[in-house]
Design a protein around this motif. Structure first.
Motif, PDB file in Angstrom:
ATOM      1  N   VAL A  27       0.861  -1.183   0.000  1.00  0.00           N
ATOM      2  CA  VAL A  27       0.000   0.000   0.000  1.00  0.00           C
ATOM      3  C   VAL A  27       0.895   1.230   0.000  1.00  0.00           C
ATOM      4  CG1 VAL A  27      -1.779   1.311   1.227  1.00  0.00           C
ATOM      5  CG2 VAL A  27      -1.817  -1.201   1.277  1.00  0.00           C
ATOM      6  N   ASP A  28       0.617   2.168  -0.898  1.00  0.00           N
ATOM      7  CA  ASP A  28       1.287   3.461  -0.883  1.00  0.00           C
ATOM      8  C   ASP A  28       0.282   4.522  -1.261  1.00  0.00           C
ATOM      9  OD1 ASP A  28       0.999   3.320  -3.643  1.00  0.00           O
ATOM     10  OD2 ASP A  28       3.105   2.890  -4.039  1.00  0.00           O
ATOM     11  N   GLU A  29       0.774   5.746  -1.618  1.00  0.00           N
ATOM     12  CA  GLU A  29      -0.155   6.828  -1.906  1.00  0.00           C
ATOM     13  C   GLU A  29      -1.027   6.559  -3.122  1.00  0.00           C
ATOM     14  OE1 GLU A  29       3.828   7.811  -3.785  1.00  0.00           O
ATOM     15  OE2 GLU A  29       3.115   7.104  -1.843  1.00  0.00           O
ATOM     16  N   ARG A  30      -0.644   5.542  -3.940  1.00  0.00           N
ATOM     17  CA  ARG A  30      -1.448   5.205  -5.114  1.00  0.00           C
ATOM     18  C   ARG A  30      -2.539   4.196  -4.788  1.00  0.00           C
ATOM     19  NH1 ARG A  30       3.742   3.665  -8.571  1.00  0.00           N
ATOM     20  NH2 ARG A  30       4.314   3.015  -6.464  1.00  0.00           N
ATOM     21  N   GLY A  31      -2.543   3.662  -3.572  1.00  0.00           N
ATOM     22  CA  GLY A  31      -3.541   2.688  -3.186  1.00  0.00           C
ATOM     23  C   GLY A  31      -2.929   1.321  -2.939  1.00  0.00           C
ATOM     24  N   ALA A  32      -3.766   0.290  -3.007  1.00  0.00           N
ATOM     25  CA  ALA A  32      -3.323  -1.081  -2.740  1.00  0.00           C
ATOM     26  C   ALA A  32      -2.862  -1.746  -4.025  1.00  0.00           C
ATOM     27  CB  ALA A  32      -4.454  -1.885  -2.101  1.00  0.00           C
ATOM     28  N   ARG A  33      -1.841  -2.597  -3.905  1.00  0.00           N
ATOM     29  CA  ARG A  33      -1.282  -3.279  -5.068  1.00  0.00           C
ATOM     30  C   ARG A  33      -0.977  -4.729  -4.699  1.00  0.00           C
ATOM     31  NH1 ARG A  33       3.602  -1.610  -9.153  1.00  0.00           N
ATOM     32  NH2 ARG A  33       4.658  -3.585  -9.256  1.00  0.00           N
ATOM     33  N   LEU A  34      -1.432  -5.628  -5.551  1.00  0.00           N
ATOM     34  CA  LEU A  34      -1.136  -7.056  -5.403  1.00  0.00           C
ATOM     35  C   LEU A  34      -0.186  -7.461  -6.525  1.00  0.00           C
ATOM     36  CD1 LEU A  34      -1.657  -9.914  -4.192  1.00  0.00           C
ATOM     37  CD2 LEU A  34      -3.549 -10.109  -5.840  1.00  0.00           C
ATOM     38  N   THR A  35       0.988  -7.993  -6.158  1.00  0.00           N
ATOM     39  CA  THR A  35       1.967  -8.446  -7.135  1.00  0.00           C
ATOM     40  C   THR A  35       1.952  -9.972  -7.176  1.00  0.00           C
ATOM     41  OG1 THR A  35       3.374  -6.522  -6.697  1.00  0.00           O
ATOM     42  CG2 THR A  35       4.398  -8.402  -7.809  1.00  0.00           C
ATOM     43  N   LEU A  36       1.827 -10.524  -8.381  1.00  0.00           N
ATOM     44  CA  LEU A  36       1.785 -11.973  -8.551  1.00  0.00           C
ATOM     45  C   LEU A  36       2.998 -12.445  -9.358  1.00  0.00           C
ATOM     46  CD1 LEU A  36      -1.370 -10.821  -8.967  1.00  0.00           C
ATOM     47  CD2 LEU A  36      -1.827 -13.256  -9.057  1.00  0.00           C
ATOM     48  N   PRO A  37       3.572 -13.575  -8.978  1.00  0.00           N
ATOM     49  CA  PRO A  37       4.602 -14.196  -9.823  1.00  0.00           C
ATOM     50  C   PRO A  37       3.965 -14.765 -11.092  1.00  0.00           C
ATOM     51  CG  PRO A  37       4.480 -15.224  -7.642  1.00  0.00           C
ATOM     52  CD  PRO A  37       3.324 -14.300  -7.748  1.00  0.00           C
ATOM     53  N   PRO A  38       4.750 -15.128 -12.082  1.00  0.00           N
ATOM     54  CA  PRO A  38       4.186 -15.568 -13.365  1.00  0.00           C
ATOM     55  C   PRO A  38       3.215 -16.729 -13.264  1.00  0.00           C
ATOM     56  CG  PRO A  38       6.535 -15.139 -13.583  1.00  0.00           C
ATOM     57  CD  PRO A  38       6.225 -15.030 -12.122  1.00  0.00           C
ATOM     58  N   ARG A  39       3.467 -17.699 -12.394  1.00  0.00           N
ATOM     59  CA  ARG A  39       2.642 -18.910 -12.351  1.00  0.00           C
ATOM     60  C   ARG A  39       1.490 -18.837 -11.351  1.00  0.00           C
ATOM     61  NH1 ARG A  39       5.033 -23.136 -15.049  1.00  0.00           N
ATOM     62  NH2 ARG A  39       7.213 -22.824 -15.679  1.00  0.00           N
ATOM     63  N   ALA A  40       1.383 -17.775 -10.592  1.00  0.00           N
ATOM     64  CA  ALA A  40       0.316 -17.685  -9.592  1.00  0.00           C
ATOM     65  C   ALA A  40      -1.029 -17.459 -10.268  1.00  0.00           C
ATOM     66  CB  ALA A  40       0.612 -16.569  -8.605  1.00  0.00           C
ATOM     67  N   SER A  41      -2.063 -18.108  -9.777  1.00  0.00           N
ATOM     68  CA  SER A  41      -3.406 -17.939 -10.346  1.00  0.00           C
ATOM     69  C   SER A  41      -4.078 -16.712  -9.747  1.00  0.00           C
ATOM     70  CB  SER A  41      -4.255 -19.175 -10.065  1.00  0.00           C
ATOM     71  OG  SER A  41      -4.545 -19.278  -8.680  1.00  0.00           O
ATOM     72  N   LEU A  42      -5.082 -16.206 -10.458  1.00  0.00           N
ATOM     73  CA  LEU A  42      -5.836 -15.064  -9.946  1.00  0.00           C
ATOM     74  C   LEU A  42      -6.580 -15.441  -8.677  1.00  0.00           C
ATOM     75  CD1 LEU A  42      -7.327 -13.536 -13.232  1.00  0.00           C
ATOM     76  CD2 LEU A  42      -5.161 -13.005 -12.091  1.00  0.00           C
ATOM     77  N   VAL A  43      -7.054 -16.677  -8.611  1.00  0.00           N
ATOM     78  CA  VAL A  43      -7.789 -17.148  -7.427  1.00  0.00           C
ATOM     79  C   VAL A  43      -6.883 -17.131  -6.205  1.00  0.00           C
ATOM     80  CG1 VAL A  43      -8.950 -19.113  -6.379  1.00  0.00           C
ATOM     81  CG2 VAL A  43      -9.429 -18.507  -8.758  1.00  0.00           C
ATOM     82  N   SER A  44      -5.642 -17.611  -6.366  1.00  0.00           N
ATOM     83  CA  SER A  44      -4.720 -17.626  -5.224  1.00  0.00           C
ATOM     84  C   SER A  44      -4.385 -16.204  -4.792  1.00  0.00           C
ATOM     85  CB  SER A  44      -3.441 -18.384  -5.586  1.00  0.00           C
ATOM     86  OG  SER A  44      -2.713 -17.706  -6.598  1.00  0.00           O
ATOM     87  N   GLY A  45      -4.302 -15.275  -5.753  1.00  0.00           N
ATOM     88  CA  GLY A  45      -4.030 -13.889  -5.406  1.00  0.00           C
ATOM     89  C   GLY A  45      -5.148 -13.271  -4.600  1.00  0.00           C
ATOM     90  N   GLU A  46      -6.387 -13.503  -5.003  1.00  0.00           N
ATOM     91  CA  GLU A  46      -7.515 -12.933  -4.276  1.00  0.00           C
ATOM     92  C   GLU A  46      -7.658 -13.583  -2.902  1.00  0.00           C
ATOM     93  OE1 GLU A  46     -11.021 -12.842  -6.678  1.00  0.00           O
ATOM     94  OE2 GLU A  46      -9.979 -11.961  -8.400  1.00  0.00           O
ATOM     95  N   ARG A  47      -7.341 -14.875  -2.808  1.00  0.00           N
ATOM     96  CA  ARG A  47      -7.363 -15.525  -1.491  1.00  0.00           C
ATOM     97  C   ARG A  47      -6.300 -14.919  -0.569  1.00  0.00           C
ATOM     98  NH1 ARG A  47      -7.036 -20.439  -3.117  1.00  0.00           N
ATOM     99  NH2 ARG A  47      -4.758 -20.645  -2.966  1.00  0.00           N
ATOM    100  N   PHE A  48      -5.141 -14.604  -1.138  1.00  0.00           N
ATOM    101  CA  PHE A  48      -4.061 -13.975  -0.377  1.00  0.00           C
ATOM    102  C   PHE A  48      -4.509 -12.626   0.178  1.00  0.00           C
ATOM    103  CE2 PHE A  48      -0.158 -11.372  -0.162  1.00  0.00           C
ATOM    104  CZ  PHE A  48       0.650 -12.187   0.609  1.00  0.00           C
ATOM    105  N   VAL A  49      -5.237 -11.851  -0.623  1.00  0.00           N
ATOM    106  CA  VAL A  49      -5.744 -10.557  -0.157  1.00  0.00           C
ATOM    107  C   VAL A  49      -6.743 -10.750   0.972  1.00  0.00           C
ATOM    108  CG1 VAL A  49      -7.035  -8.490  -0.803  1.00  0.00           C
ATOM    109  CG2 VAL A  49      -5.333  -9.429  -2.374  1.00  0.00           C
ATOM    110  N   ARG A  50      -7.638 -11.724   0.832  1.00  0.00           N
ATOM    111  CA  ARG A  50      -8.619 -11.977   1.902  1.00  0.00           C
ATOM    112  C   ARG A  50      -7.922 -12.342   3.207  1.00  0.00           C
ATOM    113  NH1 ARG A  50     -11.407 -14.641  -2.262  1.00  0.00           N
ATOM    114  NH2 ARG A  50     -10.730 -16.677  -1.469  1.00  0.00           N
ATOM    115  N   GLU A  51      -6.884 -13.144   3.122  1.00  0.00           N
ATOM    116  CA  GLU A  51      -6.156 -13.571   4.322  1.00  0.00           C
ATOM    117  C   GLU A  51      -5.469 -12.406   5.019  1.00  0.00           C
ATOM    118  OE1 GLU A  51      -3.565 -16.498   2.744  1.00  0.00           O
ATOM    119  OE2 GLU A  51      -5.108 -18.088   2.667  1.00  0.00           O
ATOM    120  N   HIS A  52      -5.176 -11.361   4.253  1.00  0.00           N
ATOM    121  CA  HIS A  52      -4.479 -10.204   4.821  1.00  0.00           C
ATOM    122  C   HIS A  52      -5.392  -8.974   4.840  1.00  0.00           C
ATOM    123  CE1 HIS A  52      -1.190 -12.886   3.593  1.00  0.00           C
ATOM    124  NE2 HIS A  52      -0.479 -12.299   4.535  1.00  0.00           N
TER     125      HIS A  52
END
Length: 262
Positions: free
Chosen positions: A49-74
């Motif tokens: 999180v910075d002045e531009r808002g929240a940002r989720l960075t994913l590695p090449p092989r990560a799925s969108l589902v795993s990324g959104e689950r990661f956000v929910r967990e945090h």
């Protein structure tokens, strides 16, 4: 020495970042937009999180589902960080009939709202007035605010440039005002200058210092001692302005992004 075949074989082009965004609902019911970036260099999921808002960075092989689950967990951590970066600085997103003041040149100026035939933000030197048709949407209001800030910034530049240009070898080829993520200004090889639009929210002295800083790059492209001597000769009080940006810079950038929803 590497084999000739390796030297002659063109290197593969580096993979570029892939960007999009998605909506996420915080625990308190607020809906926010999270910028999502797939970075070929990333090795793990990362939330920031910075002045531009929240940002989720994913590695090449990560799925969108795993990324959104990661956000929910945090989610709790995310809400806390957003509260820290939003702060209580008196600069909230522009809301029709609700926003009662706007920042300009280091001050918070009173804002009134009126119905009118077209959308425009007017300034009498002390107070602001936004007029807009009843049917005008949020995009039109934000566009009027951005146009106003750009006009005010160009008016400031128009006052300062005649004082500085006569002692320079040439003028910038053009000056562009835009929302910049980290820099306050830059000078391209073709002498095109870019300045951060949020400068007009801060004090005039700070804005003029950035202008002088970039103008001095017409003489010295680096940050050598010779460059800083030029800055000091043309703007002796520059260290105080540097301190101002250290103290207030994040707030200015965040405030403009919040107002323009960008």
């Amino acid at each position: 020495m590497p084999p000739l075949s390796r030297l002659l074989t063109p290197k593969p082009k580096p993979r570029t970042l892939e960007r999009d965004s998605f909506d996420f609902t915080l625990g308190d019911g607020r809906s926010i937009r999270i910028n999502r970036v797939r970075d070929p260099r990333a090795r793990r999921l990362r939330l920031s999180v910075d002045e531009r808002g929240a940002r989720l960075t994913l590695p090449p092989r990560a799925s969108l589902v795993s990324g959104e689950r990661f956000v929910r967990e945090h989610g709790d951590w995310l809400a806390q960080q957003l509260a820290v970066h939003d702060g209580d600085d008196g600069i909230a997103p522009l809301q029709r009939g609700v926003t009662a003041s706007l920042p300009l040149r280091g001050r918070m100026l009173p804002l009134s709202w009126h119905e009118g035939r077209f959308t425009a933000l007017q300034f009498d030197g002390e107070t602001l007035a936004m007029q807009a048709p009843a049917r005008a949407g949020q995009a039109a209001l934000v566009r009027a605010l951005r146009d106003f800030y750009e006009a005010q910034a160009r008016a400031d530049l128009g006052r300062w440039l005649p004082r500085h240009l006569p002692t320079l070898p040439r003028a910038p080829s053009r000056i562009r005002l835009k929302v910049m993520s980290s820099q306050w200004g830059s000078l391209a090889p073709d002498d095109a200058m870019s300045l951060d639009l949020s400068l007009v929210l801060g004090t005039p002295d700070a804005f003029e210092y950035v202008l002088v800083h970039e103008l001095c790059h017409l003489l010295h492209r680096d940050h050598s001692p010779a460059f800083w001597r030029e800055v000091g000769a043309r703007f002796p009080g520059w260290p105080a302005q540097r301190d101002y940006f250290h103290a207030e810079g994040r707030r200015l950038k965040a405030g403009l992004r919040r107002l323009l929803a960008c």
